[in-house]
Design a protein around this motif. Structure first.
Motif, PDB file in Angstrom:
ATOM      1  N   VAL A   1      35.841  33.156  61.329  1.00  0.00           N
ATOM      2  CA  VAL A   1      35.320  34.146  62.264  1.00  0.00           C
ATOM      3  C   VAL A   1      36.080  35.433  62.003  1.00  0.00           C
ATOM      4  CG1 VAL A   1      35.040  34.787  64.685  1.00  0.00           C
ATOM      5  CG2 VAL A   1      34.801  32.410  63.998  1.00  0.00           C
ATOM      6  N   LYS A   2      35.346  36.492  61.658  1.00  0.00           N
ATOM      7  CA  LYS A   2      35.966  37.789  61.373  1.00  0.00           C
ATOM      8  C   LYS A   2      35.224  38.881  62.123  1.00  0.00           C
ATOM      9  CE  LYS A   2      37.457  36.492  56.754  1.00  0.00           C
ATOM     10  NZ  LYS A   2      37.302  36.731  55.325  1.00  0.00           N
TER      11      LYS A   2
ATOM     12  N   LYS B   1      30.305  36.685  72.593  1.00  0.00           N
ATOM     13  CA  LYS B   1      31.154  35.704  73.279  1.00  0.00           C
ATOM     14  C   LYS B   1      32.613  36.068  73.016  1.00  0.00           C
ATOM     15  CE  LYS B   1      27.955  31.888  73.284  1.00  0.00           C
ATOM     16  NZ  LYS B   1      27.934  31.021  74.415  1.00  0.00           N
ATOM     17  N   THR B   2      33.509  35.383  73.711  1.00  0.00           N
ATOM     18  CA  THR B   2      34.930  35.616  73.499  1.00  0.00           C
ATOM     19  C   THR B   2      35.351  35.016  72.157  1.00  0.00           C
ATOM     20  OG1 THR B   2      35.603  33.569  74.580  1.00  0.00           O
ATOM     21  CG2 THR B   2      35.391  35.533  75.979  1.00  0.00           C
ATOM     22  N   ALA B   3      36.533  35.381  71.700  1.00  0.00           N
ATOM     23  CA  ALA B   3      37.029  34.898  70.411  1.00  0.00           C
ATOM     24  C   ALA B   3      37.171  33.380  70.410  1.00  0.00           C
ATOM     25  CB  ALA B   3      38.366  35.560  70.092  1.00  0.00           C
TER      26      ALA B   3
ATOM     27  N   GLU C   1      35.205  30.781  67.959  1.00  0.00           N
ATOM     28  CA  GLU C   1      35.948  29.826  67.126  1.00  0.00           C
ATOM     29  C   GLU C   1      35.426  28.410  67.321  1.00  0.00           C
ATOM     30  OE1 GLU C   1      38.312  30.028  64.825  1.00  0.00           O
ATOM     31  OE2 GLU C   1      38.576  32.185  64.905  1.00  0.00           O
ATOM     32  N   ARG C   2      35.141  28.042  68.569  1.00  0.00           N
ATOM     33  CA  ARG C   2      34.606  26.695  68.839  1.00  0.00           C
ATOM     34  C   ARG C   2      33.223  26.509  68.225  1.00  0.00           C
ATOM     35  NH1 ARG C   2      35.110  27.113  74.590  1.00  0.00           N
ATOM     36  NH2 ARG C   2      37.068  28.158  74.558  1.00  0.00           N
ATOM     37  N   LEU C   3      32.374  27.523  68.319  1.00  0.00           N
ATOM     38  CA  LEU C   3      31.045  27.444  67.729  1.00  0.00           C
ATOM     39  C   LEU C   3      31.136  27.370  66.212  1.00  0.00           C
ATOM     40  CD1 LEU C   3      27.972  27.477  68.034  1.00  0.00           C
ATOM     41  CD2 LEU C   3      28.089  29.975  68.033  1.00  0.00           C
TER      42      LEU C   3
ATOM     43  N   VAL D   1      34.031  39.713  71.804  1.00  0.00           N
ATOM     44  CA  VAL D   1      34.225  40.321  70.497  1.00  0.00           C
ATOM     45  C   VAL D   1      32.921  40.545  69.744  1.00  0.00           C
ATOM     46  CG1 VAL D   1      36.590  39.553  70.189  1.00  0.00           C
ATOM     47  CG2 VAL D   1      34.737  38.070  69.486  1.00  0.00           C
ATOM     48  N   GLY D   2      31.887  39.773  70.005  1.00  0.00           N
ATOM     49  CA  GLY D   2      30.613  39.940  69.306  1.00  0.00           C
ATOM     50  C   GLY D   2      29.716  40.920  70.038  1.00  0.00           C
TER      51      GLY D   2
END
Length: 132
Positions: free
Chosen positions: A101-102, A79-81, A85-87, A48-49
């Motif tokens: 995260v948006k 990275k993936t969503a 989210e974890r980061l 997504v980024g």
């Protein structure tokens, strides 16, 4: 009076005349199967980024449209969503603040640029401050 009831095997045969049960599992409308139980959709592995050309992660302090409150936006992480989210959760916990995260951008409430920069560098990211 005639009964319209049919057996489960006959019903499954109508849905899938070939007798192959793999197509029933792949049905997006199916949420539970007596053969396999609850059917969960697999999380998407879509990135997504977006990375910047120089490979650096941008840390930007924004107040516009937020009632004068400072928010850090962290962009440039491809990275993936789930990974984002974890980061974000790790950063929020270390900074003792909220965030979200948006659209592939991590938002951290408050102005903690130095701390966020140190944490991201510890994770192996090259960082740059952007904006004011």
């Amino acid at each position: 009076m005639a009964s319209n009831k049919i057996s489960l095997a006959d019903w499954q045969a109508k849905l899938n005349p070939s007798g192959n049960t793999t197509t029933l599992k792949d049905d997006p409308n199916l949420v539970f199967s007596t053969a396999t139980g609850r059917i969960n959709n697999k999380p998407s592995d879509k990135v997504v980024g977006q990375n910047y050309e120089d490979g650096a992660v941008r840390i930007r302090r924004e107040t516009k449209g937020r009632g004068g409150k400072a928010v850090l936006t962290i962009s440039g992480i491809a990275k993936t969503a789930d990974e984002l989210e974890r980061l974000a959760a790790k950063l929020k916990k270390k900074c003792a603040c909220g965030g979200a995260v948006k659209d592939g951008v991590i938002e951290i409430q408050g102005d903690k640029r130095e701390l966020v920069e140190q944490l991201l560098q510890a994770e192996g990211f090259k960082t740059k401050w952007a904006g004011g």
